[in-house]
Design a protein around this motif. Structure first.
Motif, PDB file in Angstrom:
ATOM      1  N   ALA A 109       0.620  -0.799   0.010  1.00 19.51           N
ATOM      2  CA  ALA A 109      -0.052   0.145  -0.445  1.00 19.51           C
ATOM      3  C   ALA A 109       0.373   0.925  -0.353  1.00 19.51           C
ATOM      4  O   ALA A 109       0.124   2.286  -0.465  1.00 19.51           O
ATOM      5  CB  ALA A 109      -1.229   0.173   0.856  1.00 19.51           C
ATOM      6  N   LYS A 110       1.807   1.352   0.888  1.00 17.24           N
ATOM      7  CA  LYS A 110       2.660   2.516   0.918  1.00 17.24           C
ATOM      8  C   LYS A 110       2.946   2.260  -0.423  1.00 17.24           C
ATOM      9  O   LYS A 110       3.340   3.787  -0.679  1.00 17.24           O
ATOM     10  CB  LYS A 110       3.986   1.915   2.264  1.00 17.24           C
ATOM     11  N   ILE A 111       3.917   1.476  -1.358  1.00 18.83           N
ATOM     12  CA  ILE A 111       5.092   2.102  -2.293  1.00 18.83           C
ATOM     13  C   ILE A 111       3.501   2.032  -3.401  1.00 18.83           C
ATOM     14  O   ILE A 111       3.376   3.351  -4.197  1.00 18.83           O
ATOM     15  CB  ILE A 111       5.231   0.791  -3.154  1.00 18.83           C
ATOM     16  N   LYS A 112       2.398   1.647  -3.173  1.00 21.54           N
ATOM     17  CA  LYS A 112       1.294   1.988  -4.112  1.00 21.54           C
ATOM     18  C   LYS A 112       0.136   3.400  -4.047  1.00 21.54           C
ATOM     19  O   LYS A 112       0.412   4.162  -4.933  1.00 21.54           O
ATOM     20  CB  LYS A 112      -0.073   1.057  -4.413  1.00 21.54           C
ATOM     21  N   ASN A 149      -6.382  -0.308  -5.852  1.00 21.21           N
ATOM     22  CA  ASN A 149      -6.658  -1.621  -5.633  1.00 21.21           C
ATOM     23  C   ASN A 149      -6.491  -2.119  -7.845  1.00 21.21           C
ATOM     24  O   ASN A 149      -7.068  -3.264  -8.520  1.00 21.21           O
ATOM     25  CB  ASN A 149      -8.040  -1.953  -5.200  1.00 21.21           C
ATOM     26  N   ASN A 150      -5.937  -0.756  -8.342  1.00 23.19           N
ATOM     27  CA  ASN A 150      -5.698  -1.608  -9.878  1.00 23.19           C
ATOM     28  C   ASN A 150      -7.188  -1.772 -10.727  1.00 23.19           C
ATOM     29  O   ASN A 150      -6.863  -2.317 -10.969  1.00 23.19           O
ATOM     30  CB  ASN A 150      -4.532  -2.394  -9.796  1.00 23.19           C
ATOM     31  N   SER A 176      -7.657   9.785 -19.303  1.00 26.60           N
ATOM     32  CA  SER A 176      -7.270   9.022 -20.891  1.00 26.60           C
ATOM     33  C   SER A 176      -6.054   7.825 -20.014  1.00 26.60           C
ATOM     34  O   SER A 176      -5.535   6.680 -20.637  1.00 26.60           O
ATOM     35  CB  SER A 176      -6.758   9.876 -21.760  1.00 26.60           C
ATOM     36  N   SER A 177      -4.167   7.762 -19.757  1.00 30.33           N
ATOM     37  CA  SER A 177      -3.699   7.133 -18.630  1.00 30.33           C
ATOM     38  C   SER A 177      -4.149   6.146 -18.103  1.00 30.33           C
ATOM     39  O   SER A 177      -3.465   5.401 -18.236  1.00 30.33           O
ATOM     40  CB  SER A 177      -2.394   8.231 -18.230  1.00 30.33           C
ATOM     41  N   PHE A 178      -5.226   5.829 -17.937  1.00 28.20           N
ATOM     42  CA  PHE A 178      -5.520   4.919 -16.752  1.00 28.20           C
ATOM     43  C   PHE A 178      -6.202   3.896 -17.658  1.00 28.20           C
ATOM     44  O   PHE A 178      -6.789   3.292 -16.760  1.00 28.20           O
ATOM     45  CB  PHE A 178      -6.542   5.335 -15.521  1.00 28.20           C
TER      46      PHE A 178
END
Length: 290
Positions: A109-112, A149-150, A176-178
């Motif tokens: 979670a910290k990284i994300k 949560n991608n 758009s980038s997602f």
């Protein structure tokens, strides 16, 4: 990856909000276009399991999302129209808190969270309290929490309302980038927000799916029905009363009117190519005040 809305009906007492609504979505960006009160937010809340439909079902990859709610929630991201946050939290603390609620591993979670804060352009203010953020910054934080949560399905309800033009452009670029390998559904009544980024537009009117297609395909419906003419000021009220006016502009020689009509509205009117905004007014002229 497939999201199916099947024969959804939703009523409150004597008011029908969604009327036998059906469509199927696959990966891409979809703009849900409709006037205020068309049923956009209600549909999103039903998809997300916040409220129940009177009839019909929502299926994801051929599974009913209510019967497999835990699985669906794990692939769902949602930015509601009224994004709630804790004003005294910093952006990083808020995202870590939401990560805990979603059951994400603490180390991951910290990284994300740090990764998403960089992606949405909030890395340099991640330790600043949210109450000091601008409207656009808060909306970008809202996108970040929806992406923790991608998700495979990303739902954004009126995400650009209240933003200035510059922030809206940033927001559209971010969406758009997602979009790769995701189903992204963006609801709005602001035409420009979907005109440039949506692969397909769904027009929702009074709880029914009125039409769907790319912006190029949709505007073909009113080819030959959009006109421009220059008239004197004293004729403007009469034309506004009689026709749907999509734009009026003052010039030295009079008022330039853009009119939607099947017949030539004035002797000097010339046909012009239609836009998505013209189409919006064509569908929602009763709901829109000119």
């Amino acid at each position: 990856m497939k999201l199916e809305v099947r024969n959804i009906k939703k009523s409150y007492e004597q008011t029908t909000v969604l009327d036998n609504l059906s469509f199927t979505l696959e990966p891409g960006i979809y703009g849900l276009l409709g006037a205020n009160g068309a049923g956009k937010s209600t549909l999103f809340k039903i998809i997300c399991g916040i409220i129940k439909a009177n009839e019909g079902s929502i299926n994801y990859n051929d599974q009913n999302v209510i019967e497999s709610s835990e699985n669906f929630c794990s692939v769902l991201g949602f930015l509601p129209q009224e994004f709630r946050y804790y004003p005294e939290f910093t952006a990083l603390k808020f995202l870590l808190y939401i990560s805990a609620l979603k059951g994400l591993d603490r180390k991951f979670a910290k990284i994300k969270c740090l990764e998403l804060l960089t992606t949405v352009g909030l890395d340099d203010v991640k330790d600043k309290k949210i109450k000091k953020y601008s409207g656009g910054m808060k909306q970008r934080l809202g996108i970040a929490q929806a992406m923790l949560n991608n998700p495979e399905v990303l739902i954004l309800d009126e995400p650009t309302v209240g933003l200035d033009p510059k922030e809206r452009v940033k927001f559209r670029n971010l969406i758009s980038s997602f979009s790769e390998k995701k189903i992204v559904i963006l609801s709005t009544h602001i035409v420009s927000d979907v005109e440039y980024i949506a692969d397909e537009i769904l027009i929702l009117k009074q709880g029914k799916l009125e039409d769907r297609g790319s912006s190029i395909e949709l505007v073909k419906e009113i080819n030959g029905q959009v006109w421009e003419c220059v008239v004197q000021q004293n004729l403007v009220p009469e034309l506004i009363e009689k026709y749907t006016i999509s734009n009026q502009k003052h010039e030295e020689n009079g008022i330039v009117l853009r009119i939607i009509s099947k017949k030539q509205p004035t002797e000097t009117a010339v046909q012009v190519p239609p836009t998505l905004e013209d189409l919006y007014l064509y569908y929602f002229r009763e709901e829109v005040s000119i």
